[in-house]
Design a protein around this motif. Sequence first.
Motif, PDB file in Angstrom:
ATOM      1  N   LYS A 679      -3.863   4.271 -32.111  1.00 27.16           N
ATOM      2  CA  LYS A 679      -3.150   3.010 -32.323  1.00 27.16           C
ATOM      3  C   LYS A 679      -2.368   3.031 -33.634  1.00 27.16           C
ATOM      4  N   TRP A 680      -2.773   3.921 -34.560  1.00 26.55           N
ATOM      5  CA  TRP A 680      -2.080   3.984 -35.835  1.00 26.55           C
ATOM      6  C   TRP A 680      -2.291   5.354 -36.456  1.00 26.55           C
ATOM      7  N   CYS A 695       3.036   2.152 -37.423  1.00 24.13           N
ATOM      8  CA  CYS A 695       2.727   1.282 -36.291  1.00 24.13           C
ATOM      9  C   CYS A 695       3.749   0.150 -36.255  1.00 24.13           C
ATOM     10  N   ALA A 696       3.923  -0.409 -35.083  1.00 22.97           N
ATOM     11  CA  ALA A 696       4.960  -1.431 -34.894  1.00 22.97           C
ATOM     12  C   ALA A 696       4.580  -2.755 -35.547  1.00 22.97           C
ATOM     13  N   SER A 697       3.284  -3.039 -35.610  1.00 26.57           N
ATOM     14  CA  SER A 697       2.848  -4.312 -36.185  1.00 26.57           C
ATOM     15  C   SER A 697       1.718  -4.053 -37.171  1.00 26.57           C
ATOM     16  N   SER A 698       1.321  -5.097 -37.865  1.00 24.71           N
ATOM     17  CA  SER A 698       0.258  -4.952 -38.860  1.00 24.71           C
ATOM     18  C   SER A 698      -1.067  -4.595 -38.191  1.00 24.71           C
ATOM     19  N   ILE A 699      -1.884  -3.842 -38.918  1.00 24.40           N
ATOM     20  CA  ILE A 699      -3.225  -3.523 -38.454  1.00 24.40           C
ATOM     21  C   ILE A 699      -4.136  -4.684 -38.821  1.00 24.40           C
ATOM     22  N   GLU A 720       0.716  -1.452 -45.116  1.00 23.42           N
ATOM     23  CA  GLU A 720       0.550  -0.459 -46.168  1.00 23.42           C
ATOM     24  C   GLU A 720      -0.617  -0.886 -47.033  1.00 23.42           C
ATOM     25  N   LEU A 721      -1.205   0.087 -47.736  1.00 19.64           N
ATOM     26  CA  LEU A 721      -2.452  -0.176 -48.430  1.00 19.64           C
ATOM     27  C   LEU A 721      -2.432   0.499 -49.791  1.00 19.64           C
ATOM     28  N   ILE A 733     -11.105   6.211 -43.435  1.00 21.58           N
ATOM     29  CA  ILE A 733     -10.483   4.918 -43.190  1.00 21.58           C
ATOM     30  C   ILE A 733     -10.715   4.552 -41.733  1.00 21.58           C
ATOM     31  N   GLN A 734     -11.182   3.332 -41.490  1.00 21.59           N
ATOM     32  CA  GLN A 734     -11.549   2.917 -40.142  1.00 21.59           C
ATOM     33  C   GLN A 734     -10.891   1.595 -39.802  1.00 21.59           C
ATOM     34  N   SER A 735     -10.386   1.518 -38.566  1.00 26.18           N
ATOM     35  CA  SER A 735      -9.912   0.259 -38.010  1.00 26.18           C
ATOM     36  C   SER A 735     -10.274   0.249 -36.535  1.00 26.18           C
TER      37      SER A 735
END
Length: 745
Positions: A679-680, A695-699, A720-721, A733-735
């Motif tokens: 997804k990202w 990615c197209a939109s925010s996570i 961005e982070l 890093i996990q989402s």
Amino acid sequence: MLKQLLFILGVILPVTMSAQDYVWTGAGGTHDFFDESNWQDPVSDENPVSGAIDPGLNIDLSLVVEDVSQTIVASGDISIGSGSLSIAGASLSGTTFSHGDLFIHEEGYVLFSGSTPLGSTVKIDFQRGLGWVKLPEMIPADLLNNHQASFLISGNAASYPDNIRIDNYYDGGALVRPNLSSLAPLTIYDEQALQGNQSSVSVDDVHSGSAIPGNLNNSIASFALKRGFMATLARNDDGTGISKVYIASEEDLVLSELPENLKNSISFIRVIPWNWVSKKGIGGNVTGLDETWHYNWSNAGVSNIERENTPMSWGKGGADDPSDIELYKSKYKTAHVLAFNESDNCEDQSGQYGDLCNTDVAVATYENLMKTGLRLVSPSGRENAPFGWLKEFYDKATAQNVRIDVIGVHWYDWGSNPKNSPNADPQQVFNRFKNYLQQVYDLYQLPIWITEFNANINRTTSVNKAFMELALPYLESLDYVERYAWFEPFSDVADYYNGNGNYTDVGLFYKNLNSMPSIPEPTLNSTNNLDQNFSSDDTAIWSDEAENGIPGGGTVLKTGCANASGTEFISLEPGASSTLTYNSVNMLAEGSYFLTIYHFNASDVTLNCMINGSATKVILKASNWCYQGAPGKTTVSVDLQNGLNELQFYDNENVAVLLDRFELFGSLSTDIQNAFVKKWSFYPNPVSHTLRFNCASSIPGVTIYNLNGEVVLIKQNVKELNVSSLLPGIYFIQSGHQTDKFFKK
């Protein structure tokens, strides 16, 4: 009474005994070649008389070993007089063979381990192709110069390299076997456990598509590979895509069941002879250092009797033309190809030419090397490359099913400011080297080749020598380091030779170091970066090229695209009449699947799809033109029915849609990280300040953990982070169900 008389005559008058066949039975309960109770006359069931088969004495019997599973051991000299020794389907381990005739039939494997293993009067005749004579204490040049006349091929004189191979056997040894195009070391089967229809696959040639023997294209479920050979298997008929390398070094390799993504999907096979090299190698054409392999930063080198040449595609020009691929395939005595030299450097080395420092270009060019059927070593970059440029290259290659078997690295300790530390502590230099290698291995979990390294050109010879004395034994001990090549600075620092052509202390240490086997395993199911895509939970159940669809209306076949799969793609020209149809996607179960579309387009375009009459629109994000890099890819969920499914792609807008290939995945688990449905992703890696997400939109939310599993940062709704507050090191890093690793500088 008759048997007693024959025994007496045999004991009293052995010199008058005529040649007679005796077959190995092993009935004596030992594996001792010289134990007469292990041999038997098949007609009379008699054993040879005592003393007829003794070490060092002429054996006037015809001895036959056939289909024996245990290795027969001859602890002493074998000397054949008026008789002979024949071996088929068996292994014999001896010390020396001083005299007589040895016939090696199919799958006869012989080892003579003595320091002078062959007498001047022996004759060794390879009657069939698959078999060898292994001589671990005889260097290849000695064998060629002094013993080639001892070998025959079906009664004819052996001639190196025309009909006989003399391969390296690790550090200081040789292995002799026939060099025949008729060899067929691989047997393929269309059922698991070596069952069903079968066919043999010959050596060296590429077998692809309908040319795969036995009509087994896309029908292979298991195989058996004979010892002394390597096989590369791939889904795509040009060698690209999901693929794997298998090595049968010292033993036969039997694979009862192929991985899910290769089972019944193989359209490319290449089998080549294996060559047994040690870890220690040389960069350049320096000789005399007892190395078994070398490379010279080009694809122009050749192997010789003493060492294997490993070709390198130094830059883009070494892998962007079909003639390059044919050159690599023609190489004798090599099973690997090295990719680009410091392509991470946009200002120097290969990275300055052809936009090769662009990882998209590098991956697309590197993919062509898969067509060689060789084992592939990644680009070797500067020492920070594995945590930045190479990681980006690796991730993109993995996402596009581009295989990497080995990670190549360079190391010169540049991170320690060597210009200001000419007399650095060698132990500290070595400690940094160890940590570096461990970090690279932890990140990739693949074998490593160190193709250039030293303690730095700015440091003294004594520092470099002390570092070498620490580093080389350590590299020999590391399982994950397959090969290394010290880089001679050519600056009167740490050179191998002095101005008079004599060895320096550095050169003597390098020469005298006894090197371990590069790959010591008797068989190897070679790990690569695509193994994560072999899970049965993310099986690619169908794939096809755009040019294999049914064109219609404004559908145009484009040819000659270097970075397109098969060098061809379909252009869906503007207009509703432009249609590409597949009507042979046969599903065993209805449900939701994932379709990955590979495409070239300079700007975002909309692709109209019709899946079994149900229309949908897919936004294809901007990617590359086919000469600029790899295609873009878009993954969408599609609902398919049981049985035949029709997939149609068409366009009714004012822009052409360029389609390269399609892949369909089923039974995807969100618990499995899969390159095709991520997804990202993020960049750069390593990172100093800000991670940016592709990615197209925010996570919705990300959590960062350190190596101890402790949460160090949580953020919501990010594109961005900022990670500047983190200490240098490795983090996860996990989402959602997706987890990745990054390195904080």
